[in-house]
Motif scaffolding. Structure first.
Motif, PDB file in Angstrom:
ATOM      1  N   GLY A   1      37.185  33.179  37.256  1.00 36.67           N
ATOM      2  CA  GLY A   1      38.124  32.436  36.877  1.00 36.67           C
ATOM      3  C   GLY A   1      38.131  31.048  36.594  1.00 36.67           C
ATOM      4  N   LYS A   2      36.870  30.645  36.854  1.00 37.29           N
ATOM      5  CA  LYS A   2      36.740  29.345  36.629  1.00 37.29           C
ATOM      6  C   LYS A   2      36.097  28.918  35.329  1.00 37.29           C
ATOM      7  CE  LYS A   2      35.666  28.272  41.584  1.00 37.29           C
ATOM      8  NZ  LYS A   2      36.747  27.080  41.950  1.00 37.29           N
ATOM      9  N   ILE A   3      36.288  27.869  34.815  1.00 41.32           N
ATOM     10  CA  ILE A   3      35.390  27.272  33.545  1.00 41.32           C
ATOM     11  C   ILE A   3      34.038  26.899  33.764  1.00 41.32           C
ATOM     12  CG2 ILE A   3      35.388  26.040  31.446  1.00 41.32           C
ATOM     13  CD1 ILE A   3      38.712  25.830  31.597  1.00 41.32           C
ATOM     14  N   LEU A   4      32.957  27.472  33.046  1.00 42.89           N
ATOM     15  CA  LEU A   4      31.844  26.791  33.210  1.00 42.89           C
ATOM     16  C   LEU A   4      31.406  25.957  31.979  1.00 42.89           C
ATOM     17  CD1 LEU A   4      28.990  26.780  34.788  1.00 42.89           C
ATOM     18  CD2 LEU A   4      28.165  28.781  33.749  1.00 42.89           C
ATOM     19  N   LEU A   5      31.207  24.907  32.009  1.00 46.77           N
ATOM     20  CA  LEU A   5      30.835  23.844  31.104  1.00 46.77           C
ATOM     21  C   LEU A   5      29.356  23.809  30.979  1.00 46.77           C
ATOM     22  CD1 LEU A   5      32.569  20.311  30.295  1.00 46.77           C
ATOM     23  CD2 LEU A   5      30.298  21.001  29.871  1.00 46.77           C
ATOM     24  N   ASP A   6      28.573  24.160  30.067  1.00 44.70           N
ATOM     25  CA  ASP A   6      27.319  24.632  30.177  1.00 44.70           C
ATOM     26  C   ASP A   6      26.700  23.350  29.242  1.00 44.70           C
ATOM     27  OD1 ASP A   6      24.764  25.455  30.343  1.00 44.70           O
ATOM     28  OD2 ASP A   6      24.941  26.626  28.628  1.00 44.70           O
ATOM     29  N   ILE A   7      25.779  22.441  29.693  1.00 48.16           N
ATOM     30  CA  ILE A   7      25.060  21.429  28.974  1.00 48.16           C
ATOM     31  C   ILE A   7      23.895  21.406  28.702  1.00 48.16           C
ATOM     32  CG2 ILE A   7      24.901  18.910  29.141  1.00 48.16           C
ATOM     33  CD1 ILE A   7      27.226  18.357  30.551  1.00 48.16           C
ATOM     34  N   ALA A   8      23.369  22.680  29.602  1.00 49.52           N
ATOM     35  CA  ALA A   8      21.806  22.587  29.878  1.00 49.52           C
ATOM     36  C   ALA A   8      20.985  23.305  28.450  1.00 49.52           C
ATOM     37  CB  ALA A   8      21.525  23.804  30.936  1.00 49.52           C
ATOM     38  N   VAL A   9      19.736  22.796  28.332  1.00 46.12           N
ATOM     39  CA  VAL A   9      18.948  23.222  27.123  1.00 46.12           C
ATOM     40  C   VAL A   9      17.577  23.433  27.877  1.00 46.12           C
ATOM     41  CG1 VAL A   9      17.629  22.483  25.364  1.00 46.12           C
ATOM     42  CG2 VAL A   9      20.067  21.690  25.394  1.00 46.12           C
ATOM     43  N   GLY A  10      16.940  24.877  27.602  1.00 50.36           N
ATOM     44  CA  GLY A  10      15.804  25.215  28.080  1.00 50.36           C
ATOM     45  C   GLY A  10      14.686  24.970  27.252  1.00 50.36           C
ATOM     46  N   LEU A  11      13.677  23.893  27.633  1.00 51.85           N
ATOM     47  CA  LEU A  11      12.473  23.855  27.021  1.00 51.85           C
ATOM     48  C   LEU A  11      11.288  24.017  27.882  1.00 51.85           C
ATOM     49  CD1 LEU A  11      13.232  20.203  25.850  1.00 51.85           C
ATOM     50  CD2 LEU A  11      13.381  22.325  24.302  1.00 51.85           C
ATOM     51  N   THR A  12      10.240  24.367  27.193  1.00 47.13           N
ATOM     52  CA  THR A  12       9.037  24.707  28.072  1.00 47.13           C
ATOM     53  C   THR A  12       8.290  23.337  27.988  1.00 47.13           C
ATOM     54  OG1 THR A  12       7.843  25.124  25.695  1.00 47.13           O
ATOM     55  CG2 THR A  12       8.962  26.873  26.558  1.00 47.13           C
ATOM     56  N   ALA A  13       7.142  23.616  28.835  1.00 44.54           N
ATOM     57  CA  ALA A  13       6.346  22.462  29.150  1.00 44.54           C
ATOM     58  C   ALA A  13       5.874  21.745  27.999  1.00 44.54           C
ATOM     59  CB  ALA A  13       5.005  22.653  29.996  1.00 44.54           C
ATOM     60  N   ASP A  14       5.692  22.279  26.890  1.00 41.45           N
ATOM     61  CA  ASP A  14       5.218  21.892  25.464  1.00 41.45           C
ATOM     62  C   ASP A  14       6.271  21.429  24.549  1.00 41.45           C
ATOM     63  OD1 ASP A  14       5.796  24.382  24.845  1.00 41.45           O
ATOM     64  OD2 ASP A  14       3.805  25.074  23.998  1.00 41.45           O
ATOM     65  N   LEU A  15       7.593  21.312  25.284  1.00 39.15           N
ATOM     66  CA  LEU A  15       8.722  21.026  24.519  1.00 39.15           C
ATOM     67  C   LEU A  15       9.238  22.152  23.319  1.00 39.15           C
ATOM     68  CD1 LEU A  15       8.364  17.303  24.192  1.00 39.15           C
ATOM     69  CD2 LEU A  15       9.529  18.434  25.647  1.00 39.15           C
ATOM     70  N   GLY A  16       8.719  23.077  23.514  1.00 41.10           N
ATOM     71  CA  GLY A  16       9.331  24.583  22.773  1.00 41.10           C
ATOM     72  C   GLY A  16      10.628  24.795  23.271  1.00 41.10           C
ATOM     73  N   LEU A  17      11.136  25.922  22.584  1.00 37.69           N
ATOM     74  CA  LEU A  17      12.488  26.529  23.114  1.00 37.69           C
ATOM     75  C   LEU A  17      12.111  27.550  24.187  1.00 37.69           C
ATOM     76  CD1 LEU A  17      14.655  26.676  19.698  1.00 37.69           C
ATOM     77  CD2 LEU A  17      14.870  25.121  21.754  1.00 37.69           C
ATOM     78  N   ALA A  18      12.672  27.760  25.299  1.00 39.56           N
ATOM     79  CA  ALA A  18      12.448  28.616  26.241  1.00 39.56           C
ATOM     80  C   ALA A  18      13.468  29.948  25.972  1.00 39.56           C
ATOM     81  CB  ALA A  18      12.912  28.011  27.550  1.00 39.56           C
ATOM     82  N   HIS A  19      14.367  29.440  24.920  1.00 40.37           N
ATOM     83  CA  HIS A  19      15.292  30.881  24.658  1.00 40.37           C
ATOM     84  C   HIS A  19      14.991  30.736  22.984  1.00 40.37           C
ATOM     85  CE1 HIS A  19      16.558  29.393  28.617  1.00 40.37           C
ATOM     86  NE2 HIS A  19      16.989  30.683  28.902  1.00 40.37           N
ATOM     87  N   PRO A  20      14.249  31.161  22.287  1.00 39.67           N
ATOM     88  CA  PRO A  20      13.996  31.011  20.801  1.00 39.67           C
ATOM     89  C   PRO A  20      14.840  32.069  20.248  1.00 39.67           C
ATOM     90  CG  PRO A  20      11.912  32.073  21.636  1.00 39.67           C
ATOM     91  CD  PRO A  20      12.916  31.567  22.911  1.00 39.67           C
ATOM     92  N   ASN A  21      15.339  32.954  20.953  1.00 38.19           N
ATOM     93  CA  ASN A  21      15.991  33.875  20.333  1.00 38.19           C
ATOM     94  C   ASN A  21      17.381  34.206  20.741  1.00 38.19           C
ATOM     95  OD1 ASN A  21      14.092  34.912  18.250  1.00 38.19           O
ATOM     96  ND2 ASN A  21      12.921  35.891  19.958  1.00 38.19           N
ATOM     97  N   SER A  22      17.887  33.158  21.604  1.00 40.39           N
ATOM     98  CA  SER A  22      19.225  33.418  22.202  1.00 40.39           C
ATOM     99  C   SER A  22      19.473  32.089  22.717  1.00 40.39           C
ATOM    100  CB  SER A  22      19.059  34.436  23.512  1.00 40.39           C
ATOM    101  OG  SER A  22      20.364  34.533  24.072  1.00 40.39           O
ATOM    102  N   SER A  23      20.450  31.695  23.837  1.00 41.76           N
ATOM    103  CA  SER A  23      20.681  30.740  24.334  1.00 41.76           C
ATOM    104  C   SER A  23      20.723  30.976  26.038  1.00 41.76           C
ATOM    105  CB  SER A  23      21.894  30.034  23.722  1.00 41.76           C
ATOM    106  OG  SER A  23      23.026  30.710  23.800  1.00 41.76           O
ATOM    107  N   ILE A  24      20.891  29.813  26.673  1.00 42.39           N
ATOM    108  CA  ILE A  24      21.106  29.904  27.987  1.00 42.39           C
ATOM    109  C   ILE A  24      22.821  30.214  27.981  1.00 42.39           C
ATOM    110  CG2 ILE A  24      21.335  28.305  30.001  1.00 42.39           C
ATOM    111  CD1 ILE A  24      19.270  26.722  28.570  1.00 42.39           C
ATOM    112  N   ALA A  25      23.734  29.654  27.231  1.00 39.53           N
ATOM    113  CA  ALA A  25      24.977  29.770  27.373  1.00 39.53           C
ATOM    114  C   ALA A  25      25.410  31.258  27.143  1.00 39.53           C
ATOM    115  CB  ALA A  25      25.850  29.129  26.383  1.00 39.53           C
ATOM    116  N   GLU A  26      24.693  31.871  26.311  1.00 38.52           N
ATOM    117  CA  GLU A  26      24.834  33.383  25.926  1.00 38.52           C
ATOM    118  C   GLU A  26      24.471  34.338  27.138  1.00 38.52           C
ATOM    119  OE1 GLU A  26      24.121  34.786  21.755  1.00 38.52           O
ATOM    120  OE2 GLU A  26      22.778  33.146  21.938  1.00 38.52           O
ATOM    121  N   GLU A  27      23.144  33.823  28.045  1.00 44.99           N
ATOM    122  CA  GLU A  27      22.729  34.665  28.993  1.00 44.99           C
ATOM    123  C   GLU A  27      23.814  34.386  30.224  1.00 44.99           C
ATOM    124  OE1 GLU A  27      18.916  33.293  29.674  1.00 44.99           O
ATOM    125  OE2 GLU A  27      17.873  34.353  28.130  1.00 44.99           O
ATOM    126  N   LEU A  28      24.366  33.119  30.219  1.00 44.55           N
ATOM    127  CA  LEU A  28      25.311  33.031  31.333  1.00 44.55           C
ATOM    128  C   LEU A  28      26.283  33.679  31.176  1.00 44.55           C
ATOM    129  CD1 LEU A  28      24.873  29.130  31.994  1.00 44.55           C
ATOM    130  CD2 LEU A  28      24.143  30.896  33.592  1.00 44.55           C
TER     131      LEU A  28
END
Length: 210
Positions: free
Chosen positions: A79-106
């Motif tokens: 019932g609350k709104i989740l405002l998602d700012i996060a970005v997932g990066l690996t240690a070598d600055l690659g995308l941790a979610h290359p085929n999706s997004s954190i927001a979709e998973e959440l």
């Protein structure tokens, strides 16, 4: 006034929370170890207490940790709104979610909580002070719930983003475009030698007549 609970105590959480306080909102920061995060100038409580406080809950945690941290709080977030700012990066600055997004998973893990992705395409300084740039720029919104996006849009207005600077990309699946822009952001930051910039959506000019 809106009650806002921030999950995270890093640079992004502190910058956006301080702006929210400055424009009249009631804010707390949520931490897994609140006793170790004193002296930040804002109230620091547990993650659960921050969620309980917020009508809007802001995810400003590292994107590689967001799902594991927030999914167990699905009942509390309902019932609350989740405002998602996060970005997932690996240690070598690659995308941790290359085929999706954190927001979709959440959103999948929190079906009772409308997730709105925004503000993740820029530095924290620009998130809360868009007028510091040399001209207007664009902030994007993604989410499946139109009402939640409208409410987040009003909050963005409080932060200094006029309505014509906000672009609604559509459903939550479009959040991956916002998150994947991180790679371009990193490249541009390196070229400019600064993280304080933003992107502007420039549409086609209307047809000339006469």
């Amino acid at each position: 006034m809106t009650n806002i609970g921030f999950i995270g105590t890093g640079n992004v959480a502190r910058a956006v929370a301080a702006k929210a306080v400055a424009v009249g909102h009631d804010v707390v920061l949520g931490s897994r170890a609140p006793g170790d995060r004193e002296g930040l100038g804002l109230p620091v409580v547990s993650v659960g207490d921050a969620i309980a406080h917020g009508d809007i809950v802001v995810n400003a945690t590292p994107g590689t940790e967001s799902l594991a941290l927030l999914a167990p709080f699905a009942p509390e977030l309902r019932g609350k709104i989740l405002l998602d700012i996060a970005v997932g990066l690996t240690a070598d600055l690659g995308l941790a979610h290359p085929n999706s997004s954190i927001a979709e998973e959440l959103q999948e893990a929190l079906p009772g909580t409308p997730v709105v992705k925004t503000l993740c395409t820029m530095d924290a300084a620009v998130m809360v002070e868009p007028d510091r740039l040399t001209g207007p720029s664009t902030v994007f919104l993604s989410g499946d719930d139109a009402g939640a996006k409208a409410r987040v849009g009003r909050l963005l207005g409080d932060f200094g983003w006029p309505e014509d600077s906000r672009t609604d990309l559509g459903g939550i699946a479009t959040a991956r475009g916002q998150e994947h822009l991180a790679l371009l952001f990193i490249g541009v930051a390196g070229a400019l030698g600064s993280h304080v910039f933003n992107f502007r959506l420039v549409p086609d000019a209307p047809e000339r007549t006469g």
